[in-house]
Design an enzyme around this catalytic site. Structure first.
Site, mmCIF file in Angstrom:
data_model
loop_
_atom_site.group_PDB
_atom_site.id
_atom_site.type_symbol
_atom_site.label_atom_id
_atom_site.label_comp_id
_atom_site.label_asym_id
_atom_site.label_seq_id
_atom_site.Cartn_x
_atom_site.Cartn_y
_atom_site.Cartn_z
ATOM 1 N N ASN A 211 5.448 14.689 22.810
ATOM 2 C CA ASN A 211 4.595 15.897 23.328
ATOM 3 C C ASN A 211 4.620 16.050 24.743
ATOM 4 O O ASN A 211 3.853 14.911 25.207
ATOM 5 C CB ASN A 211 3.241 15.779 22.499
ATOM 6 C CG ASN A 211 2.374 16.987 23.104
ATOM 7 O OD1 ASN A 211 2.997 17.821 23.863
ATOM 8 N ND2 ASN A 211 1.119 16.735 22.705
ATOM 9 N N LYS B 134 3.143 17.794 26.749
ATOM 10 C CA LYS B 134 1.812 18.465 27.264
ATOM 11 C C LYS B 134 2.169 19.190 28.263
ATOM 12 O O LYS B 134 3.042 20.023 28.493
ATOM 13 C CB LYS B 134 0.940 17.615 27.759
ATOM 14 C CG LYS B 134 0.661 16.418 26.543
ATOM 15 C CD LYS B 134 -0.465 15.466 26.442
ATOM 16 C CE LYS B 134 -0.298 14.789 25.149
ATOM 17 N NZ LYS B 134 -1.706 13.945 25.104
ATOM 18 N N HIS C 144 -3.552 20.327 18.139
ATOM 19 C CA HIS C 144 -3.894 19.090 18.878
ATOM 20 C C HIS C 144 -5.304 19.018 19.387
ATOM 21 O O HIS C 144 -5.674 20.051 19.518
ATOM 22 C CB HIS C 144 -2.723 19.202 20.029
ATOM 23 C CG HIS C 144 -2.586 17.829 20.748
ATOM 24 N ND1 HIS C 144 -3.627 17.417 21.782
ATOM 25 C CD2 HIS C 144 -1.784 16.876 20.713
ATOM 26 C CE1 HIS C 144 -3.201 16.120 22.118
ATOM 27 N NE2 HIS C 144 -2.194 15.856 21.335
ATOM 28 N N GLU D 75 -6.460 18.224 22.296
ATOM 29 C CA GLU D 75 -6.657 18.730 23.658
ATOM 30 C C GLU D 75 -6.828 20.085 23.579
ATOM 31 O O GLU D 75 -7.691 20.955 24.038
ATOM 32 C CB GLU D 75 -5.479 18.382 24.489
ATOM 33 C CG GLU D 75 -5.535 16.972 24.866
ATOM 34 C CD GLU D 75 -4.095 16.336 24.973
ATOM 35 O OE1 GLU D 75 -3.279 17.015 25.118
ATOM 36 O OE2 GLU D 75 -4.280 15.070 25.083
ATOM 37 N N GLU E 31 -3.848 11.633 14.911
ATOM 38 C CA GLU E 31 -3.939 11.333 16.136
ATOM 39 C C GLU E 31 -5.468 10.851 16.417
ATOM 40 O O GLU E 31 -6.428 11.644 16.815
ATOM 41 C CB GLU E 31 -3.509 12.149 17.239
ATOM 42 C CG GLU E 31 -2.117 12.555 17.205
ATOM 43 C CD GLU E 31 -1.482 13.271 18.397
ATOM 44 O OE1 GLU E 31 -0.419 12.540 19.002
ATOM 45 O OE2 GLU E 31 -2.114 14.322 18.858
ATOM 46 N N SER F 192 -1.122 6.714 22.312
ATOM 47 C CA SER F 192 -0.407 5.499 23.214
ATOM 48 C C SER F 192 0.763 4.652 22.257
ATOM 49 O O SER F 192 0.534 3.303 22.459
ATOM 50 C CB SER F 192 -1.749 4.471 23.470
ATOM 51 O OG SER F 192 -2.723 5.030 24.081
HETATM 52 P P1 13P Z 1 -0.217 9.621 24.336
HETATM 53 O O1 13P Z 1 0.888 9.001 23.915
HETATM 54 O O2 13P Z 1 -0.171 9.835 25.793
HETATM 55 O O3 13P Z 1 -1.540 8.617 24.182
HETATM 56 O O4 13P Z 1 -0.625 10.860 23.899
HETATM 57 C C1 13P Z 1 -0.623 11.108 22.361
HETATM 58 C C2 13P Z 1 -0.773 12.651 22.158
HETATM 59 O O5 13P Z 1 -1.438 13.259 22.365
HETATM 60 C C3 13P Z 1 0.599 13.254 21.438
HETATM 61 O O6 13P Z 1 0.446 14.270 21.094
#
Ligand code: 13P
Length: 242
Positions: free
Chosen positions: A9, A11, A96, A98, A165, A204
């Site tokens: 992802n 982002k 997600h 976010e 997540e 992570s």
């Molecule tokens: P990280 O791998 O940067 O922690 O992000 C995880 C995530 O939100 C994947 O959608």
């Protein structure tokens, strides 16, 4: 059989030029990746056309990070399933944390997006997970149960991927212990009427913890943020030792 899906992802990272540079480094590193796993890149909308050209004839699949539930209309800033399909998109991340946290996404809008994506032939990756406060309060199971119950109304479990997540593990370097992720994913699976849904872990994930994560029996892949931005590190994740 549950499919293993290793998804990145991106982002809100990478211009088209940066995406092209990534792929030039990444794709050669996946030529020997075992076919027991699917690799997916969920990229910003503006990168889809560029990435799609690179992935043509390749086993790596294209994904997006959101989709609107209407076929078209006056929805400034939104993207429809047909627009994604035209770019060669197969997978789409929905719900997600976010989006839930910063853009007002609710279990109800998640549900609308899931149904629309499936009706149009996209495979949604539904994200669920608890905050640190919810985990500390011991309510992880209830929070996720509610996300699933409200989000999955009239959703076809045979055409769905779920990503667990934990929000406290996203972008923090604070990975959920592999056993804890395995246990929670097992609880998620127990709530589903179809046990063949692929359930990923996200939060992570790095080259140095991927082998341990993928060794867990309930975990069917990963959704990777930061470590998917670097060709070497995402290739190491895709080429996990299983
Ligand atoms: P990280 O791998 O940067 O922690 O992000 C995880 C995530 O939100 C994947 O959608």
């Amino acid at each position: 059989m549950r499919k293993v899906i290793i998804a990145g992802n991106w982002k809100m990272f990478k211009t088209q030029a940066e995406a092209a540079e990534f792929l030039q480094g990444f794709l050669p590193l996946t030529e020997a990746t075992p076919e027991d796993r699917e690799i997916v890149l969920c990229v910003p909308f503006t990168d889809l056309a560029t990435v799609s050209k690179f992935l043509h004839g390749n086993l790596v699949r294209l994904g997006a990070q959101n989709v609107h539930w209407e076929a078209d209309g006056a929805y400034t800033g939104e993207i429809s399933a047909a627009m994604l399909l035209e770019q060669g998109v197969r997978y789409v991340i929905i719900g997600h944390s976010e989006r839930r946290q910063y853009f007002g996404e609710t279990n109800q809008t998640v549900n609308l997006r899931l149904k629309a994506a499936q009706q149009q032939g996209l495979v949604p990756i539904l994200c669920v997970g608890e905050t640190k406060e919810q985990r500390d309060a011991g309510t992880t199971k209830q929070v996720i149960a509610e996300q699933l119950k409200a989000g999955l109304v009239d959703v076809d479990l045979k055409k769905l991927v779920i990503a667990y997540e934990p929000i406290w593990a996203i972008g923090t370097g604070d990975t959920c212990a592999a056993e804890e992720a395995n246990r929670t994913i097992g609880e998620i699976r127990a709530q589903l009427t179809n046990s063949t849904v692929s359930i990923q872990y996200g939060g992570s994930v790095k080259p140095d913890n991927i082998d341990e994560i993928m060794a867990q029996p309930e975990i069917d892949g990963v959704l990777v943020g930061g470590a998917s931005l670097d060709a070497q590190s995402f290739a190491r994740i895709a080429n996990y030792q299983g």
